[in-house]
Design a protein around this motif. Structure first.
Motif, PDB file in Angstrom:
ATOM      1  N   ASP A 153      -0.262   8.040   2.595  1.00 26.04           N
ATOM      2  CA  ASP A 153      -0.391   6.952   1.614  1.00 26.04           C
ATOM      3  C   ASP A 153       0.136   5.646   2.174  1.00 26.04           C
ATOM      4  OD1 ASP A 153      -1.592   8.340  -0.421  1.00 26.04           O
ATOM      5  OD2 ASP A 153       0.276   8.869  -1.429  1.00 26.04           O
ATOM      6  N   PRO A 154      -0.524   4.514   1.880  1.00 27.40           N
ATOM      7  CA  PRO A 154      -1.772   4.374   1.117  1.00 27.40           C
ATOM      8  C   PRO A 154      -3.000   4.233   2.011  1.00 27.40           C
ATOM      9  CG  PRO A 154      -0.769   2.235   1.343  1.00 27.40           C
ATOM     10  CD  PRO A 154       0.105   3.190   2.122  1.00 27.40           C
ATOM     11  N   ALA A 155      -2.942   4.712   3.248  1.00 22.00           N
ATOM     12  CA  ALA A 155      -4.042   4.530   4.189  1.00 22.00           C
ATOM     13  C   ALA A 155      -5.208   5.450   3.849  1.00 22.00           C
ATOM     14  CB  ALA A 155      -3.562   4.799   5.612  1.00 22.00           C
ATOM     15  N   TYR A 156      -6.383   5.131   4.393  1.00 21.00           N
ATOM     16  CA  TYR A 156      -7.523   6.037   4.327  1.00 21.00           C
ATOM     17  C   TYR A 156      -7.847   6.487   5.749  1.00 21.00           C
ATOM     18  CZ  TYR A 156     -10.588   2.284   6.026  1.00 21.00           C
ATOM     19  OH  TYR A 156     -11.171   1.311   6.799  1.00 21.00           O
ATOM     20  N   GLY A 204      24.695   4.237  21.487  1.00 27.77           N
ATOM     21  CA  GLY A 204      23.915   4.144  20.257  1.00 27.77           C
ATOM     22  C   GLY A 204      22.771   5.149  20.184  1.00 27.77           C
ATOM     23  N   ASN A 205      22.513   5.654  18.992  1.00 27.92           N
ATOM     24  CA  ASN A 205      21.421   6.601  18.752  1.00 27.92           C
ATOM     25  C   ASN A 205      20.384   5.923  17.866  1.00 27.92           C
ATOM     26  OD1 ASN A 205      19.706   8.711  18.269  1.00 27.92           O
ATOM     27  ND2 ASN A 205      21.282  10.127  17.516  1.00 27.92           N
ATOM     28  N   LEU A 206      19.318   5.422  18.481  1.00 26.37           N
ATOM     29  CA  LEU A 206      18.319   4.656  17.736  1.00 26.37           C
ATOM     30  C   LEU A 206      17.460   5.557  16.849  1.00 26.37           C
ATOM     31  CD1 LEU A 206      17.800   1.632  17.632  1.00 26.37           C
ATOM     32  CD2 LEU A 206      15.890   1.961  19.200  1.00 26.37           C
ATOM     33  N   ALA A 207      17.527   6.866  17.055  1.00 27.95           N
ATOM     34  CA  ALA A 207      16.794   7.775  16.180  1.00 27.95           C
ATOM     35  C   ALA A 207      17.319   7.716  14.752  1.00 27.95           C
ATOM     36  CB  ALA A 207      16.886   9.205  16.709  1.00 27.95           C
ATOM     37  N   LEU A 208      18.546   7.217  14.589  1.00 28.10           N
ATOM     38  CA  LEU A 208      19.130   7.104  13.252  1.00 28.10           C
ATOM     39  C   LEU A 208      18.822   5.767  12.598  1.00 28.10           C
ATOM     40  CD1 LEU A 208      22.639   8.666  14.007  1.00 28.10           C
ATOM     41  CD2 LEU A 208      20.579   9.800  13.105  1.00 28.10           C
ATOM     42  N   SER A 209      18.180   4.862  13.312  1.00 22.52           N
ATOM     43  CA  SER A 209      17.834   3.554  12.758  1.00 22.52           C
ATOM     44  C   SER A 209      16.423   3.644  12.193  1.00 22.52           C
ATOM     45  CB  SER A 209      17.900   2.474  13.847  1.00 22.52           C
ATOM     46  OG  SER A 209      17.652   1.199  13.304  1.00 22.52           O
ATOM     47  N   ARG A 210      16.327   3.783  10.879  1.00 32.80           N
ATOM     48  CA  ARG A 210      15.049   4.096  10.253  1.00 32.80           C
ATOM     49  C   ARG A 210      14.372   2.898   9.615  1.00 32.80           C
ATOM     50  NH1 ARG A 210      17.262   9.804   7.735  1.00 32.80           N
ATOM     51  NH2 ARG A 210      17.167  10.962   9.699  1.00 32.80           N
ATOM     52  N   GLY A 211      15.042   1.783   9.579  1.00 34.32           N
ATOM     53  CA  GLY A 211      14.418   0.610   9.016  1.00 34.32           C
ATOM     54  C   GLY A 211      14.084   0.783   7.553  1.00 34.32           C
ATOM     55  N   SER A 212      13.121   0.000   7.087  1.00 29.16           N
ATOM     56  CA  SER A 212      12.735   0.012   5.686  1.00 29.16           C
ATOM     57  C   SER A 212      11.227   0.141   5.595  1.00 29.16           C
ATOM     58  CB  SER A 212      13.200  -1.274   5.001  1.00 29.16           C
ATOM     59  OG  SER A 212      12.776  -1.295   3.662  1.00 29.16           O
ATOM     60  N   THR A 213      10.753   1.206   4.947  1.00 27.53           N
ATOM     61  CA  THR A 213       9.316   1.383   4.735  1.00 27.53           C
ATOM     62  C   THR A 213       9.005   1.723   3.292  1.00 27.53           C
ATOM     63  OG1 THR A 213       9.440   3.726   5.274  1.00 27.53           O
ATOM     64  CG2 THR A 213       8.945   2.224   7.077  1.00 27.53           C
ATOM     65  N   GLY A 214       9.931   1.552   2.390  1.00 27.59           N
ATOM     66  CA  GLY A 214       9.705   1.963   1.011  1.00 27.59           C
ATOM     67  C   GLY A 214       9.806   0.813   0.042  1.00 27.59           C
ATOM     68  N   GLY A 215       9.119   0.968  -1.093  1.00 26.22           N
ATOM     69  CA  GLY A 215       9.205  -0.031  -2.143  1.00 26.22           C
ATOM     70  C   GLY A 215       8.355  -1.249  -1.865  1.00 26.22           C
ATOM     71  N   SER A 216       8.074  -1.996  -2.912  1.00 25.38           N
ATOM     72  CA  SER A 216       7.241  -3.189  -2.779  1.00 25.38           C
ATOM     73  C   SER A 216       8.025  -4.276  -2.060  1.00 25.38           C
ATOM     74  CB  SER A 216       6.834  -3.674  -4.174  1.00 25.38           C
ATOM     75  OG  SER A 216       6.039  -4.817  -4.095  1.00 25.38           O
ATOM     76  N   PRO A 217       7.373  -5.029  -1.150  1.00 22.92           N
ATOM     77  CA  PRO A 217       5.965  -4.933  -0.767  1.00 22.92           C
ATOM     78  C   PRO A 217       5.749  -4.131   0.512  1.00 22.92           C
ATOM     79  CG  PRO A 217       6.862  -6.962   0.087  1.00 22.92           C
ATOM     80  CD  PRO A 217       8.016  -6.231  -0.567  1.00 22.92           C
ATOM     81  N   GLY A 227       5.084  -0.985   3.149  1.00 20.90           N
ATOM     82  CA  GLY A 227       3.923  -0.121   3.123  1.00 20.90           C
ATOM     83  C   GLY A 227       4.023   1.324   3.244  1.00 20.90           C
ATOM     84  N   TRP A 228       4.708   2.235   3.374  1.00 21.78           N
ATOM     85  CA  TRP A 228       4.471   3.662   3.254  1.00 21.78           C
ATOM     86  C   TRP A 228       5.533   4.169   2.298  1.00 21.78           C
ATOM     87  CZ3 TRP A 228       4.430   1.030   7.863  1.00 21.78           C
ATOM     88  CH2 TRP A 228       3.211   0.996   8.539  1.00 21.78           C
ATOM     89  N   PRO A 229       5.397   3.910   1.014  1.00 26.66           N
ATOM     90  CA  PRO A 229       6.517   4.082   0.080  1.00 26.66           C
ATOM     91  C   PRO A 229       7.053   5.503   0.002  1.00 26.66           C
ATOM     92  CG  PRO A 229       4.457   3.732  -1.093  1.00 26.66           C
ATOM     93  CD  PRO A 229       4.180   3.440   0.335  1.00 26.66           C
ATOM     94  N   ALA A 230       6.246   6.502   0.266  1.00 22.66           N
ATOM     95  CA  ALA A 230       6.718   7.877   0.141  1.00 22.66           C
ATOM     96  C   ALA A 230       6.829   8.578   1.482  1.00 22.66           C
ATOM     97  CB  ALA A 230       5.773   8.666  -0.774  1.00 22.66           C
TER      98      ALA A 230
END
Length: 730
Positions: free
Chosen positions: A281-284, A439-452, A454-457
């Motif tokens: 979601d929300p890609a096709y 540093g372990n960059l695998a733990l840096s997940r950024g933000s991909t949820g909520g408006s605006p 894009g991959w909220p779930a």
């Protein structure tokens, strides 16, 4: 069937011979007249209904006979002239009479009359048996209907449609209504067992006169609100992974035989998933070939009783030349359990959380009869993709094609991902010079949820670091932030946790992207300042041209390390390259390595190795290959005085897929000091219809077939994965 009992007729005869009572005689004769009159009305009603059906068949036959794809048989472009044309139209009349289930046989042989170059007419006649009128000697009523098709055979088809199907028809002998939905069986067979034989009668006949034959279990139609809150056309859509009564299986296919003229055709249809996949979601996800979607095997599904399955929504479309007297050719489904109709795959959809419209451009080189097939080819579990509004058009379909770019990403400037590298938090090491080395960059997940965004779930995931799972962070120094924002940033030329200089490193992260335009932005800093050696200014560019990216490297320069001391190094020590690559073309890292462990890669051939066969940063800066499968979208080699430089790069995505964004230290000297990055963002600019596409855009290479190229089949070809609607083929 005896409608008037013999006992009643006997009473009438006795009353008629009784001379002793005039009133009785009058009453008796009146009763007989009333019985005959009322029964005759029923007979007339039956004949009226027959005439209505005959008139509908005559009208539909004229529409069919006037199609250019059928008229081409008369004109000699698709068969042996008028004989083939006459037989084709007569065959359509036979099928229409059968599907209308009139129960009466046509009595005339001159049903369709055409003179080759002149007018054409339809005449249909039946004899409707009577029930009541037999009393007065009338055993049947003749019923006729006629329609004038055209004055000349070259009249254009006003609709332009070879097939138009919205699944709005209801009822029929093989239909079972379930309340809000219905299923249609193959020749009335049991739906508990699939069949590769479509049988002798259609599984479904639409309101647009398309006749569909079935393989598998059944065809399911669903009213608005049963599965989808909206449908593109009318009140119903169709599901091909139909409910077979067990809730565990149902993959099926529907095929219709079409007559295609030489030249351009366009197929349009709408598709939507039933089961959701949070990582999509929300890609096709749609493509022209099976290889376009070979990577789409996510199992994070939910919906109904089918969690954790792959490809349950898949719909494939096939087009195959028909052979005399034969059904559509067969293919084996993905799970190997069934054979369904269809052999030449021309389109495929795995996922779409909203209704999308697909377009397939077809060029027919050999006119004639073809089978058009839609098949459910994913998980066989009775939960599948929905289809609606199928149109096969002569030339180009008349309506504008829907823009399928995800609505959540549309509107321009929608940030899909952002990472400021603020979590987790690290403290500088000793000696203190603003660097944390473990540093372990695998733990840096950024933000991909909520408006605006894009991959909220989507499941959160971090970055992968190579060649080892470790990266240096720039941190607070003497209590002061040195980042472009916040208090932390990432250094790409690394020191090991033990304090020794290590290799140049790269950090990578995958993104699911649909066709369209995107922007990658970040902040860049040079950790080694060479202004004392006469190197000043800023050296960055969006994507390198041929030849050297920068002047020849000069070794032996002395620079100042930020927050630290001096270093004898080269001009390129601060060089950072930014790449974006389709995951099917490069070796992709395998996440999950322990801190400091070597990174392993999965190569395009499926093998695992610590050394990638196709590294996502293979660049020779002196001889850059502009056709690389992992192109550079931006580079920065230097910025004096420890200045943060904001950078942006635009990319064009032409196929749905997983794309890897890579930031890589590409300096010629691995001395533990180089470029740093911060505040990474991926932004959606718009889909293929974007009015003002960005300039200086890098088109990311994709696997074959390349968008816009031809794929050839027996008798026709299609345009592979057009980025935007294409003009008719030549």
């Amino acid at each position: 069937m005896t409608i008037v009992p013999a006992r009643v007729l006997g009473f009438a005869r006795r009353f008629g011979s009784d001379t002793g009572g005039g009133i009785a005689i009058i009453f008796a004769l009146g009763a007989v007249v009333l019985i005959v009159a009322s029964g005759g009305g029923i007979d007339l009603m039956r004949s009226y209904q027959a005439k209505q059906k005959l008139s509908e068949i005559a009208t539909l036959t004229c529409q069919y006979a006037s199609r250019p794809s059928v008229l081409q048989l008369l004109n000699g472009t698709g068969g042996p002239g008028a004989t083939s044309y006459q037989a084709t139209v007569d065959g359509y009349i036979d099928r229409a009479v059968t599907t209308q289930k009139m129960g009466w046989t046509l009595t005339n042989t001159d049903r369709f009359v055409q003179s080759g170059t002149g007018p054409a007419d339809v005449k249909l006649a039946v004899a409707v048996p009577t029930a009541f009128a037999r009393i007065i000697g009338i055993t049947q009523l003749p019923v006729t209907a006629a329609a004038h098709c055209y004055d000349g055979p070259n009249a254009p088809d006003p609709s332009g449609f070879v097939v138009k199907e919205g699944f709005e028809a209801t009822g029929g002998a093989n239909a079972v209504q379930k309340g809000g939905w219905a299923y249609y069986t193959i020749d009335g067979r049991s739906i508990a067992r699939p069949s590769a034989n479509p049988g002798s009668t259609p599984v479904y006949t639409g309101t647009g006169s398309a006749v569909w034959y079935g393989t598998g279990y059944c065809l399911e139609t669903d009213e608005v609100g049963t599965i989808s809150s909206t449908v593109p056309e009318g009140r119903q859509s169709a599901e091909l992974d139909c409910e077979n009564g067990s809730g565990r299986a149902g993959n099926s296919a529907i095929s219709t035989k079409v007559d295609l003229r030489a030249g351009n055709q366009e197929l349009r249809y709408f598709y939507r998933s039933r089961v959701t996949y949070r990582n999509y979601d929300p890609a096709y996800l749609c493509g022209s070939t099976a290889g376009d979607l070979s990577w789409a095997n996510d199992t994070a599904s939910s919906g109904g009783p089918v969690p954790n399955v792959s490809r349950t929504n898949q719909i494939n479309v096939y087009l195959d030349a028909a052979t005399a007297g034969a059904n559509a050719p067969l293919h084996r489904t993905l799970d190997g359990r069934q054979e369904l109709a269809g052999a030449n795959l021309i389109d495929s959809c795995v996922y779409a959380p909203a209704w999308i419209e697909r377009s397939v451009r077809i060029f027919v080189s050999t006119p004639g009869s073809y089978w058009l097939t839609f098949a459910a080819d994913g998980q066989d579990d009775s939960y599948g993709g929905q289809i609606d509004s199928i149109r096969l058009c002569n030339g180009t379909c008349p309506d504008a094609l829907q823009d399928n770019f995800p609505a959540a990403w549309a509107g321009g400037g929608k940030v899909l991902f952002a990472d400021s590298f603020e979590s987790p938090t690290y403290a500088e090491d000793v000696p203190r010079h603003g660097i944390a080395k473990g540093g372990n960059l695998a733990l840096s997940r950024g933000s991909t949820g909520g408006s605006p965004l894009g991959w909220p779930a989507q499941d959160p995931s971090g970055w992968t670091t190579a060649p080892v799972n470790q990266v240096n962070y720039g941190t607070l120094h003497n209590g002061q932030s040195g980042a472009s924002q916040g208090s932390q940033y990432v250094l790409l030329d690394g020191w090991s946790a033990s304090g020794s200089a290590d290799k140049n490193r790269k950090v990578m992260r995958p993104f699911l992207l649909d066709p369209g335009y995107y922007r990658v932005s970040y902040g860049y800093i040079s950790i080694v300042d060479l202004s004392g050696a006469g190197v000043t200014g800023t050296s960055c560019q969006a994507n390198p041209a041929s030849g050297a990216v920068y002047p020849a490297d000069g070794a032996g320069l002395t620079g100042t390390i930020r927050h630290h001391t001096t270093l004898a190094t080269g001009r390129w020590t601060n060089l950072v390259g930014v790449f974006m690559s389709n995951g099917q073309l490069i070796s992709t890292p395998v996440p999950g390595a322990s801190q400091g462990a070597a990174t392993s890669f999965r190569n395009p051939d499926g093998s695992l190795s610590a050394t990638p066969a196709v590294p996502p940063d293979r660049v020779d800066w002196q001889r850059y290959d502009a056709g690389a499968v992992n192109p550079v979208i931006d580079t920065c080699g230097y910025a004096d005085s420890f200045r943060w430089v904001p950078r942006t790069a635009s990319v064009k995505i032409t196929k749905p897929g997983i794309y890897w964004l890579t930031f890589s230290a590409n300096g010629g000297t691995a001395d533990g000091n180089g470029g740093g990055i911060d505040d990474v963002k991926v932004t959606a600019l718009g889909g293929p219809y974007l009015a003002n596409p960005p300039g200086n855009t890098t088109t990311i290479p994709v696997p074959d077939p390349q968008p816009g190229t031809r794929i050839y089949f027996t008798g026709f070809s299609i345009v592979a994965d057009p980025f935007a609607p294409t003009a008719p083929l030549q």
